[in-house]
Design an enzyme around this catalytic site. Structure first.
Site, mmCIF file in Angstrom:
data_model
loop_
_atom_site.group_PDB
_atom_site.id
_atom_site.type_symbol
_atom_site.label_atom_id
_atom_site.label_comp_id
_atom_site.label_asym_id
_atom_site.label_seq_id
_atom_site.Cartn_x
_atom_site.Cartn_y
_atom_site.Cartn_z
ATOM 1 N N LYS A 272 6.732 -9.192 -23.083
ATOM 2 C CA LYS A 272 8.072 -8.596 -22.966
ATOM 3 C C LYS A 272 8.358 -8.289 -21.495
ATOM 4 O O LYS A 272 7.412 -8.170 -20.703
ATOM 5 C CB LYS A 272 8.111 -7.267 -23.751
ATOM 6 C CG LYS A 272 8.118 -7.410 -25.252
ATOM 7 C CD LYS A 272 8.235 -6.032 -25.908
ATOM 8 C CE LYS A 272 8.135 -6.105 -27.419
ATOM 9 N NZ LYS A 272 9.284 -6.770 -28.073
ATOM 10 N N ARG A 346 5.332 -9.389 -38.223
ATOM 11 C CA ARG A 346 5.351 -10.186 -39.451
ATOM 12 C C ARG A 346 3.973 -10.788 -39.741
ATOM 13 O O ARG A 346 3.653 -11.064 -40.887
ATOM 14 C CB ARG A 346 6.450 -11.254 -39.360
ATOM 15 C CG ARG A 346 6.286 -12.234 -38.246
ATOM 16 C CD ARG A 346 7.564 -13.021 -37.965
ATOM 17 N NE ARG A 346 8.529 -12.251 -37.189
ATOM 18 C CZ ARG A 346 9.744 -12.684 -36.868
ATOM 19 N NH1 ARG A 346 10.160 -13.867 -37.268
ATOM 20 N NH2 ARG A 346 10.562 -11.926 -36.164
#
Ligand code: BES
Ligand code: ZN
Ligand code: ZN
Length: 489
Positions: A272, A346
């Site tokens: 990020k 996920r």
């Protein structure tokens, strides 16, 4: 928790630091106790206070209210459109004003209106003040938390019995909310998977909740390869915690709660940027909600069996990290091509949901700070809910509405599933475009759920960039209160 009292007195004899007086706009409307109403009317006559929703006016040593240092008028807006939620938030805003002043002995007038039930009004007033009563100071040099010592609610003759009876559940919900705030606000340097598991163990012991923890070797034996892959770049090794709450009498239902516990999400090798990483200590909020809710179930004596599963990992870049292009063999046997290591939640949930689906429970609900797309779609004050069982989703939406914590349903759009097809594996962890990101993430999860009654909550509303009503800036602590509303029924 401060000393709490719900009294049928009027409040005019209140002695303490501040008396919070919620007022409807439109002068004829407010049926306040006489001495208090005189003060309120005067400031309204002089047009210094219109009682607009969330308008706050402090008055020093108000006439006619003997030993009260301050009176805080807070506007409720027009009576015709009052809701429990507005009431809770208005009282909460006034309570946060009081908290910042360092006022410790607090009274609140429970407003009188024929449009809402007395006991519901009393509960909303109590909850607003208690939800506001939070200050995160653990990491200050000289931690001096501002917290109330005493909270008195005055009902001016209305029956207080029903609200009193609900106090244990209210308190359990508030403690859980504050626990989620504490855990979520704690920096990742202090709250890494092993440390989080230890906190869970202590709480489980205190509250007689079953506790199991799996370290990497056991996770490997159990086939949790997707979860392990997320954690493999960090020196802080993953843990999975399983909690079990069973009621004293035969359980009405069995529910499994699954929480994403990414203690820090750097993005991994798909790193990020600096500003996106600033809030990523909060990426374990789903797991914090699971832990706090199980403790609350034990405190409030919920009539259902609840299993809590927390997937605790740190997502870091290093020489041992999972690489874009890697294919993982998940616990279900399905293979996953990891094209972006920042879509890690996920992966953790894929293994946990497969594990949870095998428990033969009535419902499986997962909670995860899963996508930035959810925050873009709904803002940072609303969480998205998806599900395969519309009845369950609707029950949870109702619970959100009852507790004033915003949930909004988004659809599992089947035709989007194709965008998750991989050339080399059974599924890939990103679509390659940004459209409908919260939905495609939910569809990815659905592929690993074999249970008929499943709901997924993408926790956009779990931390806030600004302070609002009773919610402080940072972690809002939302989650356990609406879950408890559902689990207690
Ligand atoms: N933890 C983030 C999601 C997130 C980001 C929640 C910001 C709240 C605020 C998650 O692991 C993530 O990074 N998701 C990616 C997915 C993308 C790579 C498909 C995202 O949302 O950008
Ligand atoms: Zn991520
Ligand atoms: Zn994440």
């Amino acid at each position: 928790m401060p000393n709490i009292d719900i009294s049928s007195q009027s409040g005019k004899d209140f002695s303490g630091d501040v008396l919070i007086v919620p007022v409807f706009s439109g002068r004829e409307r407010h049926r306040l106790p006489l001495a208090i109403s005189k003060v309120a009317r005067q400031v309204m006559d002089e047009s210094d206070f219109k009682a607009d929703y969330l308008e706050i006016v402090p008055l020093h040593h108000p006439n006619g209210v003997k030993d009260c240092r301050w009176m805080l008028l807070v506007g409720l807006g027009a009576e015709e459109v009052v809701t429990h939620n507005k009431l809770r938030k208005a009282v909460g805003a006034a309570a946060r004003h009081s908290l910042k002043k360092g006022w410790k002995k607090v009274g609140v007038i429970s407003p009188s209106t024929s449009l809402l039930d007395h006991d519901e009004v009393q509960v909303a007033v109590l909850e607003g003040a208690l939800l506001a009563n939070y200050d995160f100071v653990t990491f200050k040099g000289k931690p001096e938390p501002k917290r109330f010592e005493m909270l008195e609610v005055f009902t001016n003759g209305d029956d207080t019995r029903k609200a009193r009876r609900r106090l244990p559940q209210i308190e359990a919900g508030i403690v859980a909310c504050h626990r989620v705030r504490d855990l979520s606000n704690t920096p990742a340097g202090d709250l890494y998977p092993e440390a989080f598991a230890e906190i869970a163990q202590k709480l489980a012991k205190q509250h007689k909740i079953g506790f199991e923890v799996m370290a990497p070797d056991e996770l490997q034996k159990g086939g949790f390869n997707a979860l392990l892959a997320v954690g493999q770049g960090s020196v802080k090794t993953p843990r999975m915690v399983k909690l079990e709450y069973k009621p004293k009498e035969k359980a009405k239902k069995h529910i499994v709660l699954v929480g994403k516990g990414v203690c820090f999400d750097s993005g991994g090798l798909s790193l990020k940027d600096a500003s996106s990483m600033e809030t990523m200590k909060h990426d374990m909020t789903g797991a914090a909600i699971v832990l706090a809710t199980l403790v609350a179930c034990a405190e409030a004596g919920a009539p259902v069996q609840v299993t809590g599963i927390m997937g605790l990992v740190e997502n870091m870049p290093s020489g041992s990290s999972c690489k874009p292009g890697d294919v993982l063999r998940s616990r279900s046997g399905k293979t996953i091509e990891v094209l972006n290591t920042d879509a890690e939640g996920r992966l953790v949930l894929a293994d946990l949901l497969h594990y949870a689906s095998g428990m033969d429970a009535d419902h499986v609900v997962d909670l995860a700070t899963l996508t930035g797309a959810c925050v873009i779609a709904l803002g940072d004050g609303v969480s998205a809910i998806f599900g395969t069982d519309q009845k369950l989703v609707e029950r949870l939406l109702d619970a959100g509405a009852a507790t004033g914590e915003h949930l909004w349903q988004l659809p599992l759009v089947e035709e989007y599933q194709d965008s998750l097809k991989s050339q080399v594996a059974d599924i890939k962890n990103i679509t390659g475009h940004r459209r409908g990101g919260a939905i495609t993430a939910a569809l990815f999860l659905k592929d690993f759920v074999s249970h008929a009654s499943w709901a997924h909550v993408d926790l956009g509303g779990s931390w806030s960039t600004t302070e609002r009503d009773y919610r402080p800036q940072g972690a809002t602590g939302e989650g356990p209160r609406w879950l408890l509303d559902w689990l207690m029924a």
